[in-house]
Design a protein around this motif. Sequence first.
Motif, PDB file in Angstrom:
ATOM      1  N   SER A 145       9.292   9.057   7.702  1.00 59.89           N
ATOM      2  CA  SER A 145       8.025   9.604   7.290  1.00 59.89           C
ATOM      3  C   SER A 145       6.946   8.563   6.823  1.00 59.89           C
ATOM      4  N   MET A 146       6.952   7.619   7.820  1.00 60.63           N
ATOM      5  CA  MET A 146       6.032   6.538   7.654  1.00 60.63           C
ATOM      6  C   MET A 146       5.213   6.548   8.866  1.00 60.63           C
ATOM      7  N   SER A 147       3.815   6.464   8.704  1.00 59.42           N
ATOM      8  CA  SER A 147       2.843   6.246   9.700  1.00 59.42           C
ATOM      9  C   SER A 147       3.082   5.194  10.916  1.00 59.42           C
ATOM     10  N   ASP A 148       2.400   5.583  12.319  1.00 54.75           N
ATOM     11  CA  ASP A 148       2.501   4.354  13.064  1.00 54.75           C
ATOM     12  C   ASP A 148       1.773   3.163  12.591  1.00 54.75           C
ATOM     13  N   ASN A 149       0.774   3.305  11.663  1.00 50.49           N
ATOM     14  CA  ASN A 149      -0.070   2.046  11.262  1.00 50.49           C
ATOM     15  C   ASN A 149       0.063   1.997   9.656  1.00 50.49           C
ATOM     16  N   ALA A 150      -0.213   0.751   9.425  1.00 49.73           N
ATOM     17  CA  ALA A 150      -0.330   0.346   7.851  1.00 49.73           C
ATOM     18  C   ALA A 150      -1.749  -0.355   7.965  1.00 49.73           C
ATOM     19  N   TYR A 151      -2.034  -0.845   6.878  1.00 50.47           N
ATOM     20  CA  TYR A 151      -3.241  -1.606   6.614  1.00 50.47           C
ATOM     21  C   TYR A 151      -3.069  -3.017   5.951  1.00 50.47           C
ATOM     22  N   LEU A 152      -3.810  -3.799   6.110  1.00 49.22           N
ATOM     23  CA  LEU A 152      -3.912  -5.183   5.767  1.00 49.22           C
ATOM     24  C   LEU A 152      -5.159  -6.017   5.430  1.00 49.22           C
ATOM     25  N   TYR A 153      -5.273  -6.255   4.211  1.00 49.40           N
ATOM     26  CA  TYR A 153      -6.684  -6.912   3.803  1.00 49.40           C
ATOM     27  C   TYR A 153      -6.352  -8.582   3.690  1.00 49.40           C
ATOM     28  N   VAL A 154      -7.020  -9.143   4.360  1.00 51.39           N
ATOM     29  CA  VAL A 154      -7.016 -10.755   4.639  1.00 51.39           C
ATOM     30  C   VAL A 154      -8.080 -11.338   4.249  1.00 51.39           C
ATOM     31  N   PRO A 155      -8.299 -11.814   3.123  1.00 52.88           N
ATOM     32  CA  PRO A 155      -9.512 -12.752   2.938  1.00 52.88           C
ATOM     33  C   PRO A 155      -9.523 -13.977   3.630  1.00 52.88           C
ATOM     34  N   LYS A 156     -10.865 -14.473   3.894  1.00 48.88           N
ATOM     35  CA  LYS A 156     -11.068 -15.515   4.578  1.00 48.88           C
ATOM     36  C   LYS A 156     -10.231 -16.556   4.262  1.00 48.88           C
ATOM     37  N   SER A 157     -10.042 -16.883   3.119  1.00 53.63           N
ATOM     38  CA  SER A 157      -9.525 -18.133   2.488  1.00 53.63           C
ATOM     39  C   SER A 157      -7.799 -18.060   2.769  1.00 53.63           C
ATOM     40  N   CYS A 158      -7.443 -16.767   3.173  1.00 54.49           N
ATOM     41  CA  CYS A 158      -6.199 -16.671   3.509  1.00 54.49           C
ATOM     42  C   CYS A 158      -5.647 -16.797   5.116  1.00 54.49           C
ATOM     43  N   GLU A 159      -6.548 -16.613   5.832  1.00 49.55           N
ATOM     44  CA  GLU A 159      -6.121 -16.894   7.184  1.00 49.55           C
ATOM     45  C   GLU A 159      -5.566 -18.022   7.917  1.00 49.55           C
ATOM     46  N   GLN A 160      -5.626 -18.905   7.161  1.00 49.80           N
ATOM     47  CA  GLN A 160      -4.453 -20.141   7.527  1.00 49.80           C
ATOM     48  C   GLN A 160      -3.395 -20.476   6.688  1.00 49.80           C
TER      49      GLN A 160
ATOM     50  N   CYS B 203       1.288  10.605  -3.265  1.00 53.82           N
ATOM     51  CA  CYS B 203       1.352  11.833  -2.355  1.00 53.82           C
ATOM     52  C   CYS B 203      -0.045  12.164  -2.030  1.00 53.82           C
ATOM     53  N   GLU B 204      -0.203  12.783  -0.899  1.00 48.34           N
ATOM     54  CA  GLU B 204      -1.465  13.067  -0.406  1.00 48.34           C
ATOM     55  C   GLU B 204      -2.601  12.105  -0.563  1.00 48.34           C
ATOM     56  N   GLN B 205      -2.094  10.695  -0.198  1.00 47.40           N
ATOM     57  CA  GLN B 205      -3.329   9.654  -0.212  1.00 47.40           C
ATOM     58  C   GLN B 205      -3.043   8.788   0.827  1.00 47.40           C
ATOM     59  N   GLY B 206      -2.064   9.037   1.694  1.00 49.90           N
ATOM     60  CA  GLY B 206      -2.226   8.167   2.787  1.00 49.90           C
ATOM     61  C   GLY B 206      -3.427   8.293   4.063  1.00 49.90           C
ATOM     62  N   TYR B 207      -3.564   7.438   4.769  1.00 47.84           N
ATOM     63  CA  TYR B 207      -4.877   7.630   5.651  1.00 47.84           C
ATOM     64  C   TYR B 207      -4.948   8.742   6.378  1.00 47.84           C
ATOM     65  N   LYS B 208      -3.957   9.554   6.840  1.00 41.96           N
ATOM     66  CA  LYS B 208      -3.709  10.861   7.453  1.00 41.96           C
ATOM     67  C   LYS B 208      -4.331  11.934   6.588  1.00 41.96           C
ATOM     68  N   VAL B 209      -4.548  11.597   5.345  1.00 43.57           N
ATOM     69  CA  VAL B 209      -4.828  12.802   4.340  1.00 43.57           C
ATOM     70  C   VAL B 209      -6.409  12.355   3.926  1.00 43.57           C
ATOM     71  N   ILE B 210      -6.592  11.401   3.315  1.00 44.54           N
ATOM     72  CA  ILE B 210      -7.919  10.666   2.671  1.00 44.54           C
ATOM     73  C   ILE B 210      -8.692   9.559   3.442  1.00 44.54           C
ATOM     74  N   GLY B 211      -8.144   9.241   4.703  1.00 43.38           N
ATOM     75  CA  GLY B 211      -9.062   8.367   5.395  1.00 43.38           C
ATOM     76  C   GLY B 211      -8.816   7.171   4.606  1.00 43.38           C
ATOM     77  N   ASP B 212      -9.885   6.334   4.568  1.00 43.47           N
ATOM     78  CA  ASP B 212      -9.850   4.819   4.155  1.00 43.47           C
ATOM     79  C   ASP B 212      -9.768   4.830   2.563  1.00 43.47           C
ATOM     80  N   GLN B 213      -9.868   5.627   1.831  1.00 42.68           N
ATOM     81  CA  GLN B 213     -10.181   5.595   0.406  1.00 42.68           C
ATOM     82  C   GLN B 213      -9.153   4.853  -0.431  1.00 42.68           C
ATOM     83  N   TYR B 214      -7.844   4.971  -0.050  1.00 43.09           N
ATOM     84  CA  TYR B 214      -6.997   4.227  -1.107  1.00 43.09           C
ATOM     85  C   TYR B 214      -6.992   2.539  -0.586  1.00 43.09           C
TER      86      TYR B 214
END
Length: 329
Positions: free
Chosen positions: A215-230, A242-253
């Motif tokens: 019951s996990m989505s095909d995609n997850a999200y990852l935030y990478v600061p510029k200082s962490c790219e290397q 509950c009811e907070q995944g991207y399929k329910v509330i989009g990008d809000q969380y």
Amino acid sequence: MPALGIDIKETSVSGLSSGAFMTSQVYIVFSDIMKGAGIVAGGPYYCAGSWSFNTYLQNATGACMNPLTPSVGPNVPALLAKTQQLSKAGSIDPTTNLSDDHIYMFSGTQDTTVTTMVMDANYQYLTQLGVPAANIEYIKNVAAGHAFITDSKSDTSCGLTQPPYINYCPPTEQADAIIQQIYADEGPVNPPAASASGELLQVDQKAFLPTAMTSMSDNAYLYVPKSCEQGGCRLHIALHGCEQGYKVIGDQYYSTTGYNEMADTNKLVILYPQAEPSQGAGKPYNPKGCWDFWGYSATNPANPDFYTRDAPQLKAIKAMIDRLAQPVQ
């Protein structure tokens, strides 16, 4: 999922509601790599196993959410005994790892979904398991509903409990408070950036799922600061409720809860795993897209494993952590 050379021993986790229950599971099961946790409206590890005369689901939706009295709430002695048993068996990491960790806990006074009684039991569980009381910041005097708290006026009024479960309760900025508390022993934690300037990536989560029943989505999200790219940064895992995944509330969380701004100024990568609603033939019954803290994703329904390193969702999250810890290519 990129390899980012994160310092795996500096990993932390937080979440709301079912994400808070999953936070307890990730934190306890993989304590060897954990610096601490942020628990917003969630019960103790293995809470759904509190009372043997109930099913896991009955415990999860009763004792672990809104019990009538502490005597029918989370069974802390039983949960402690089970945790130590699993630790000795090697099914989870040693509980001795918790002795120098830092924990943030929050329970809103208007929250009738997961009540303060349950959070109090979680506090008892953690301190009796070995987390020093001095290392726990437990806030339970804010008139908040069942929600993750921000300082954004555009979010839901503080005392309400309604979608998307992200509330405005000034001056509380929960992502800031969580990161401040978890990494308190490593020197000053910087205030958040005025706005996020890193890269928010949609990443392939499906590649890390051990079964089709997570019951996990095909995609997850990852935030990478510029200082962490290397490489060379720390990892924080932010688990929606509950009811907070991207399929329910989009990008809000993963865009508006404040974690990304904290990441920019504190050398943190933020991983947002995603659960999704599922039900029907051949699918786990999870209509609200909650994280599994009672056994719906288990391959053996008669003896569901949702609480050890072999549990499907925990295995998937750990695989993503391991990928992020690989050296930058």
